[in-house]
Design an enzyme around this catalytic site. Sequence first.
Site, PDB file in Angstrom:
ATOM      1  N   PRO A   1       4.856  32.589 -30.120  1.00  0.00           N
ATOM      2  CG  PRO A   1       5.573  34.750 -29.835  1.00  0.00           C
ATOM      3  CD  PRO A   1       6.045  33.468 -30.560  1.00  0.00           C
ATOM      4  CD  GLU A   2       0.275  28.417 -28.376  1.00  0.00           C
ATOM      5  OE1 GLU A   2      -0.937  28.004 -27.979  1.00  0.00           O
ATOM      6  OE2 GLU A   2       1.335  27.400 -28.249  1.00  0.00           O
TER       7      GLU A   2
ATOM      8  CE  LYS B   1      -0.427  30.740 -33.214  1.00  0.00           C
ATOM      9  NZ  LYS B   1      -0.038  29.462 -33.455  1.00  0.00           N
TER      10      LYS B   1
ATOM     11  NE  ARG C   1       3.510  22.073 -34.716  1.00  0.00           N
ATOM     12  CZ  ARG C   1       2.882  23.258 -35.112  1.00  0.00           C
ATOM     13  NH1 ARG C   1       2.387  23.883 -34.147  1.00  0.00           N
ATOM     14  NH2 ARG C   1       2.788  23.499 -36.271  1.00  0.00           N
TER      15      ARG C   1
END
Length: 295
Positions: A2-3, A61, A269
């Site tokens: 989650p950002e 975050k 990533r």
Amino acid sequence: MPELPEVEVVRAGLERHVLGATIARVDVLHPRPVRRDLRGPAGFAAALTGRRIEAARRRGKYLWLPLDNGDALLGHLGMSGQLLVQPPDAPDERHLRVRLALEGADEGRELRFVDQRMFGGLSVSAGGADLPPEIAHIARDPLDPEFDDDDFVRRVRRRTSGVKRQLLDQNLISGVGNIYADEALWRARIHGERPGDRLTATRVRELLAHAREVMLAALGEGGTSFDALYVNVNGESGYFDRSLHAYGREGEACERCGTPIRRVAFMNRSSYFCPVCQPAPRRRRAASSRVRVPD
């Protein structure tokens, strides 16, 4: 992971449902999510029991719930964490890790921390109601009214590292993760490997503006959900994934020029970009190694 938009959606949900509630009971069902609390599971539970939740706040975050004694419940969702507000008779979620029974909030509710992979966690921050010291080093995010645009521009342009790497540096700017970095770079037509010191101040400001735009748009659609791991406090998924222009669209046509979107490995990533709209920077010329011999 989650950002900022996803975490802000959760924060807003907590603000609606748990403010003013008293924590009547804490059940730690697995010790790993409270591993950062040096009190241990029993001490963690004791530090929260009887405390009233005063607010719901966020930096980047991280989320925290200030308590009536000046401490705070600090949380990070990690890769798969969820904070859910549920009625007491709701069936336990498969990966339920911590349960807080609340009194005085929506006629009795439970705040549940659910985390499949258990990279996230909860802890009690002593004296952390205003800003937990554990996260004081984290920069403000671009939606924070006190974010310093001028300082951000100066710091980016002093660095030789690629601009995407800088967008992911939580000590420089918080809340921006892989998804929204790629989306902001696509909107700004900037390649993620372009060094900061090779961008004009105007271009950095444009990139920052695009980062804000994409995050506000994601907030309006409840965040980005690619699977069931990200949900808001009511268990609902966001739908901004339908509005992405670059991230996750490898091989699909760029919506500006029609060139297939490309994916490359980046910091364990992936990065997604248009090779035409976002041309790769030229390599710097190596300094000459020739030694001049005096006449």
